[in-house]
Write an enzyme that holds these catalytic residues in place. Structure first.
Site, mmCIF file in Angstrom:
data_model
loop_
_atom_site.group_PDB
_atom_site.id
_atom_site.type_symbol
_atom_site.label_atom_id
_atom_site.label_comp_id
_atom_site.label_asym_id
_atom_site.label_seq_id
_atom_site.Cartn_x
_atom_site.Cartn_y
_atom_site.Cartn_z
ATOM 1 N N ALA A 127 0.834 -1.377 0.070
ATOM 2 C CA ALA A 127 -0.145 0.070 -0.111
ATOM 3 C C ALA A 127 0.792 1.229 0.003
ATOM 4 O O ALA A 127 0.328 2.451 -0.438
ATOM 5 C CB ALA A 127 -0.834 -0.006 1.277
ATOM 6 N N LYS A 128 2.089 1.255 0.480
ATOM 7 C CA LYS A 128 3.002 2.106 0.324
ATOM 8 C C LYS A 128 2.416 3.640 1.148
ATOM 9 O O LYS A 128 2.434 4.597 0.506
ATOM 10 C CB LYS A 128 3.647 2.582 -0.847
ATOM 11 C CG LYS A 128 4.199 1.257 -1.437
ATOM 12 C CD LYS A 128 5.210 1.410 -2.708
ATOM 13 C CE LYS A 128 5.900 0.221 -3.018
ATOM 14 N NZ LYS A 128 5.055 -1.134 -3.632
#
Lengths: 271, 271
Positions: free
Chosen positions: B92-93
């Site tokens: 998802a960073k």
């Protein structure tokens, strides 16, 4: 919305206020909790109450994501409800390799994907140009790149020096080779107002999105003094101080009061 | 899943393969497109076909987000379907100020929020410690911090020097003051294999999540030579080369073949 159109709104409303829609289901007044979509019911009233004082709205995507699929539905309805004369910001802080950033851009910019059609998105710079440029492939859409943020952790990396300048300045200079000021803004925290003079030298024409006024302690006067330029050049965000001005049935009226107070101060700084 | 349990899975399966579920609705075989949930229908067969060869699965959140609310539903069903013996990664960073990272953590780690219960999440380091530590407040959950990524833009900032070391090394050293190797991993792109020897000196015990093998051109042999440690210490991700090995009705069988081929190579490097 273009650079010029945004400036016209600022002049028209005498405001550079951005209302942050960090809508926390746990903080919504009790009388709305039985609504089929309490988050949208709350946002709609906040938007109605503040739209004459604000030029931008910034839903904080985390608050919607944390509700799962129904949160995305609340987000979609909220975005559709915001008047077209207001600039919209997906505060998502995305950024990934090119083919993945493509998809994030589609999510927030292409209404045929997830039903969303934001004007702009906040993007994290760490992964470099190909994590940012896919967002710029959408005509007329904006990237708002993290530069110097308002949180304590901004001191960990952003102010460390690369050569003779802090990382956030290096990021700002590098990013200006990817897009010009009519497609690119920077996030600069209000808690760092003393840095704004220097930042204005690096980016004289860019809009700066400034969170941290209000609950986070930043000063609107300081930010305005160093940050305003001849096209406004600022979007100052307030979230909690407006959304949760009251937890009662008068929440929207009290939100309007807080927004109006900020707008009046801004009108003073603009003149 | 603990550090020790992950190592046991690696030993048991003789594999450090992570299957990246970058499931693109536009690339799903035609015969699945009429399924009520084509993404889940595809993922379920991919998981069935590869689970004996893989120790981890990594849904790339962008691909689900781009489908709007129904994408989140596909994600929830996919995660629930992954065998409990496999480590799960929300790619998802994310990363934001503390109270917002709290909500991202809730989204991906607290099943009562969005129905998701990942073992770990990828996090961008730019905003510093308070953007990362909220994810560590969940007992037993992991942060996988971006260090040196596999994309061209990794050269823009990550390799620029802070003092006498590149930013990504500075990030890795700083982050080790926030959590130890039993809660923290790093993303290191396979296209940077020549750097892995040095990275192993900085982080001898940490797991490294290595994307970029396969479609992005990284070499499994190089990565394994420099990256393996006595507890395995690697999760090597392959996405497109497995998911889209065939676009026909044999896609799952062909995916199994690709995963098995990688697992056999890995068994060789482990022995």
């Amino acid at each position: 919305m273009t650079y010029e159109e945004l400036y016209l709104q600022i002049r028209h409303k005498q405001s550079y206020l951005c209302v942050g829609l960090d809508t926390d289901i746990r903080k919504i007044p009790a009388h709305l909790q039985n609504d089929p979509d309490p988050v949208f019911a709350f946002n709609r009233q906040i938007i109605d109450a503040t739209a004459e004082f604000a030029v931008a709205y910034k839903p904080n995507i985390a608050f919607y994501e944390a509700q799962g699929p129904r949160g995305w539905e609340s987000l979609r309805k909220t975005l559709a409800y915001i008047p077209k004369s207001c600039f919209t910001i997906a505060d998502a802080k995305r950024g990934d390799i090119g083919n993945t950033s493509d998809l994030y851009a589609r999510t927030f910019f292409d209404p045929s994907a997830a039903g969303l059609d934001f004007d702009s998105i906040t993007v994290a710079p760490y992964m470099g140009h190909d994590s940012v440029t896919p967002f710029l492939n959408y005509n007329g859409k904006w990237v708002i790149l993290l530069a110097l943020t308002s949180n304590p952790g901004s001191q960990d990396f952003q102010v460390q020096h690369i050569g003779n300048q802090p990382l956030f300045e290096y990021v700002m200079q590098t990013a200006q080779t990817w897009a010009s000021h009519d497609r690119l803004m920077f996030v600069v925290g209000a808690t760092q107002a003393e840095q704004l003079g220097r930042i204005r030298q690096i980016a004289p024409n860019h809009f700066l999105l400034v969170p941290g006024v209000g609950a986070q302690g930043g000063s609107l006067a300081e930010v305005s003094r160093y940050g305003l330029n001849e096209h406004g050049g600022l979007l100052v965000n307030a979230s909690r101080s407006i959304l949760y001005a009251s937890s009662g049935t008068d929440f929207a009226r009290r939100a309007a009061g807080e927004a109006h107070k900020l707008q009046r101060e801004m009108a003073g700084f603009l003149s």
